[in-house]
Design a protein around this motif. Sequence first.
Motif, PDB file in Angstrom:
ATOM      1  N   MET A  18      20.875  46.544   3.833  1.00 25.23           N
ATOM      2  CA  MET A  18      20.222  45.253   3.715  1.00 25.23           C
ATOM      3  C   MET A  18      20.615  44.339   4.880  1.00 25.23           C
ATOM      4  O   MET A  18      19.768  43.699   5.511  1.00 25.23           O
ATOM      5  N   VAL A  19      21.895  44.309   5.199  1.00 22.11           N
ATOM      6  CA  VAL A  19      22.375  43.489   6.315  1.00 22.11           C
ATOM      7  C   VAL A  19      21.854  44.048   7.640  1.00 22.11           C
ATOM      8  O   VAL A  19      21.422  43.304   8.523  1.00 22.11           O
ATOM      9  N   LEU A  20      21.872  45.359   7.769  1.00 22.68           N
ATOM     10  CA  LEU A  20      21.394  46.001   8.993  1.00 22.68           C
ATOM     11  C   LEU A  20      19.916  45.711   9.218  1.00 22.68           C
ATOM     12  O   LEU A  20      19.504  45.411  10.346  1.00 22.68           O
ATOM     13  N   GLU A  21      19.121  45.786   8.176  1.00 16.90           N
ATOM     14  CA  GLU A  21      17.692  45.506   8.291  1.00 16.90           C
ATOM     15  C   GLU A  21      17.459  44.087   8.811  1.00 16.90           C
ATOM     16  O   GLU A  21      16.636  43.875   9.698  1.00 16.90           O
ATOM     17  N   GLN A  22      18.186  43.127   8.271  1.00 16.53           N
ATOM     18  CA  GLN A  22      18.032  41.747   8.730  1.00 16.53           C
ATOM     19  C   GLN A  22      18.494  41.593  10.179  1.00 16.53           C
ATOM     20  O   GLN A  22      17.877  40.891  10.973  1.00 16.53           O
ATOM     21  N   LYS A  23      19.576  42.266  10.541  1.00 16.70           N
ATOM     22  CA  LYS A  23      20.094  42.207  11.913  1.00 16.70           C
ATOM     23  C   LYS A  23      19.071  42.763  12.902  1.00 16.70           C
ATOM     24  O   LYS A  23      18.854  42.181  13.974  1.00 16.70           O
ATOM     25  N   ILE A  24      18.426  43.854  12.533  1.00 18.82           N
ATOM     26  CA  ILE A  24      17.403  44.452  13.397  1.00 18.82           C
ATOM     27  C   ILE A  24      16.232  43.491  13.565  1.00 18.82           C
ATOM     28  O   ILE A  24      15.732  43.294  14.680  1.00 18.82           O
ATOM     29  N   LYS A  25      15.802  42.871  12.463  1.00 21.13           N
ATOM     30  CA  LYS A  25      14.709  41.900  12.553  1.00 21.13           C
ATOM     31  C   LYS A  25      15.086  40.750  13.480  1.00 21.13           C
ATOM     32  O   LYS A  25      14.280  40.325  14.306  1.00 21.13           O
TER      33      LYS A  25
END
Length: 48
Positions: free
Chosen positions: A15-22
Amino acid sequence: MRAVAVHNNRSQFEMVLEQKIKDLLVDRHKKNGVLFDMFFATPTSRTP
């Protein structure tokens, strides 16, 4: 990101990684927009 990975389970990390990528993609898009604008704002610098 390392601390998030170490201290959370996989789904929380994803979840954190997805937001970081965005966030990174949006930032890159903004920087490319600035570069694009600068390039076309000075057409005389591109002529051979």
